[in-house]
Design a protein around this motif. Structure first.
Motif, PDB file in Angstrom:
ATOM      1  N   GLN A  88       0.860  -1.186   0.000  1.00 56.87           N
ATOM      2  CA  GLN A  88       0.000   0.000   0.000  1.00 56.87           C
ATOM      3  C   GLN A  88       0.893   1.232   0.000  1.00 56.87           C
ATOM      4  O   GLN A  88       1.627   1.475   0.952  1.00 56.87           O
ATOM      5  CB  GLN A  88      -0.913  -0.009   1.237  1.00 56.87           C
ATOM      6  CG  GLN A  88      -1.918  -1.153   1.246  1.00 56.87           C
ATOM      7  CD  GLN A  88      -2.494  -1.399   2.627  1.00 56.87           C
ATOM      8  OE1 GLN A  88      -1.803  -1.917   3.505  1.00 56.87           O
ATOM      9  NE2 GLN A  88      -3.740  -1.040   2.833  1.00 56.87           N
ATOM     10  N   ALA A 175      -5.762   2.135  -7.558  1.00 58.05           N
ATOM     11  CA  ALA A 175      -5.587   3.327  -6.731  1.00 58.05           C
ATOM     12  C   ALA A 175      -6.958   3.674  -6.173  1.00 58.05           C
ATOM     13  O   ALA A 175      -7.929   3.782  -6.917  1.00 58.05           O
ATOM     14  CB  ALA A 175      -5.025   4.482  -7.549  1.00 58.05           C
ATOM     15  N   GLU A 181      -2.229   3.547  -3.456  1.00 52.20           N
ATOM     16  CA  GLU A 181      -2.060   2.514  -4.480  1.00 52.20           C
ATOM     17  C   GLU A 181      -1.948   1.149  -3.795  1.00 52.20           C
ATOM     18  O   GLU A 181      -1.086   0.943  -2.945  1.00 52.20           O
ATOM     19  CB  GLU A 181      -0.808   2.787  -5.314  1.00 52.20           C
ATOM     20  CG  GLU A 181      -0.880   4.083  -6.108  1.00 52.20           C
ATOM     21  CD  GLU A 181       0.395   4.346  -6.885  1.00 52.20           C
ATOM     22  OE1 GLU A 181       1.321   3.502  -6.822  1.00 52.20           O
ATOM     23  OE2 GLU A 181       0.478   5.401  -7.540  1.00 52.20           O
ATOM     24  N   ARG A 183      -1.359  -2.874  -4.315  1.00 48.32           N
ATOM     25  CA  ARG A 183      -0.795  -3.857  -5.234  1.00 48.32           C
ATOM     26  C   ARG A 183      -0.688  -5.182  -4.492  1.00 48.32           C
ATOM     27  O   ARG A 183      -0.085  -5.256  -3.421  1.00 48.32           O
ATOM     28  CB  ARG A 183       0.581  -3.406  -5.720  1.00 48.32           C
ATOM     29  CG  ARG A 183       1.077  -4.102  -6.970  1.00 48.32           C
ATOM     30  CD  ARG A 183       2.266  -3.341  -7.552  1.00 48.32           C
ATOM     31  NE  ARG A 183       2.685  -3.937  -8.808  1.00 48.32           N
ATOM     32  CZ  ARG A 183       3.530  -4.951  -8.902  1.00 48.32           C
ATOM     33  NH1 ARG A 183       4.041  -5.486  -7.805  1.00 48.32           N
ATOM     34  NH2 ARG A 183       3.862  -5.438 -10.083  1.00 48.32           N
TER      35      ARG A 183
END
Length: 407
Positions: A88, A175, A181, A183
């Protein structure tokens, strides 16, 4: 030792359900009412449908949605167990530098909290809320959001492994509304699984968020429910530069007209700015032990006149660190003097709840300050639990990205 294992994930299939930004959602305490309404209408498949409050028929609607979505391919369970490494990234703002938090999603074996436990709570739980979580799990047999756990520190090898895995193609990437963001990268490779299990086995973990979900998982296990030995957890390093703690404020539905007299002589109500930003700034300049009160059109600093005496009257057997918590003073000294019904106290991370006071929807807002991450860890490792709703950790895992089916 922590027993963390890979698991078969329950996930939305984007080709049927749409993009994860619309099907997933922030953690509950990050919502304001408008945001919540927007998320509920953003997608017919939002995870909030599965987390909807009960009706007179309990959780039947959420249960029916889960069954239908699994049957029609909106949700599907992965064929193979895996770990999921999470990153994050929070962008810089004028008030805060950029930061990153990394961790791993795993199915962690649950155990009753105790002196020798590998997984420790840091807050008390409400038995009523635990019962509600159990009722939901029986109706909607899936863990829709992980318990958030922190390790005092992760081995360097674990961080190296996270970095290597995160270079791969992401399983989920987005996002969110706040610009964070997310991932997530799946790994089921034998070498990765063995390394992750070995790194995590050495740890003791402290629950940062999800105490009621974890308590419900323990209760399921103790009752002998099948497949109940594990629960979904996100494990991160407490030393991460992305991890921080916000306070949880108290919104009072009622406040006695003679509240100043009830607090005297041990607590002085010192007039302070009514404007919330100025009141918060004034509180930050105060020494430990002061909290702030916001009532319609006015603000006050509640300043103890004899703080050592007031803290000494708190629950016997507690440490000086515990007695130094704003929420310990508030919940165990101030609110009892005001004779506030606990059922009429709401909890807000966002102090903009002061608008509820101005609209006449609440009588008062009590502003507190958060403990540090190190204080949370120290008390938990010592076996002391903070009052419920003392902390709100950030960034939390996003709901509905990676879930775990039960049974």
């Amino acid at each position: 030792m922590v027993d963390a294992a890979p698991f078969r994930a329950l996930r939305y299939r984007p080709q049927v359900a749409g993009e994860p930004i619309s099907t997933s959602a922030p953690a509950y305490d990050e919502f304001d009412p408008l945001d919540y309404a927007q998320h509920r209408t953003a997608s017919p498949y939002t995870v909030l449908e599965l987390l909807a409050p009960p009706t007179e028929r309990g959780y039947d609607h959420a249960a029916a949605s889960l069954e239908r979505w699994q049957r029609t391919g909106v949700l599907a369970t992965d064929p193979d167990p895996a770990f999921f490494v999470v990153e994050q990234r929070r962008p810089a703002t004028p008030r805060r530098p950029a930061s990153v938090q990394r961790g791993v999603l795993a199915a962690v074996r649950v155990e009753s909290p105790g002196p020798g436990s590998a997984i420790l709570p840091h807050e008390d739980v409400d038995p009523v809320r635990v019962a509600q979580r159990l009722a939901r799990l029986r109706a909607v047999p899936a863990e829709l959001t992980p318990v958030f756990m922190i390790a005092p520190t992760l081995p360097e090898g674990a961080h190296d492994l996270f970095n290597r895995i995160l270079r791969r193609e992401p399983t989920v990437a987005l996002a969110d509304e706040a610009g964070v963001e997310h991932r997530i990268v799946e790994t089921s490779a034998d070498a990765d699984v063995a390394s992750l299990r070995a790194h995590l086995r050495r740890l003791r973990l402290v629950i940062a968020d999800g105490h009621h979900r974890y308590a419900a998982a323990v209760a399921r296990h103790e009752r002998g429910d099948p497949e109940s030995g594990r629960t979904l957890a996100l494990i991160v390093d407490a030393t991460s530069d992305g991890l921080h703690v916000l306070p949880v404020h108290r919104v009072l539905a009622e406040l006695p007209a003679d509240w100043v007299d009830r607090l005297a002589p041990d607590v002085a109500a010192v007039p302070a700015p009514a404007a919330l930003p100025a009141l918060r700034s004034a509180l930050q300049r105060e020494p430990s032990g002061t909290v702030a009160l916001r009532v319609p059109g006015a603000g006050f600093l509640l300043r103890p006149t004899d703080l050592p005496h007031l803290r000494a009257a708190l629950s016997p057997g507690r440490s000086a660190t515990w007695r130094g918590l704003d929420t310990a003073l508030t919940d165990h000294a101030l609110l009892p003097r005001l004779v506030v019904d606990p059922a009429k106290i709401a909890y807000r991370v966002d102090p903009e709840a002061a608008t509820e006071v101005d609209r006449g929807e609440a009588a008062a807002l009590l502003l507190v300050r958060p403990p540090s991450v190190s204080t949370v860890l120290a008390l938990a490792l010592r076996g002391e639990r903070m009052p419920a709703k003392t902390t709100s950790f950030r960034p939390k895992p996003r709901m509905g990205l990676i879930m775990r089916p039960l049974g």
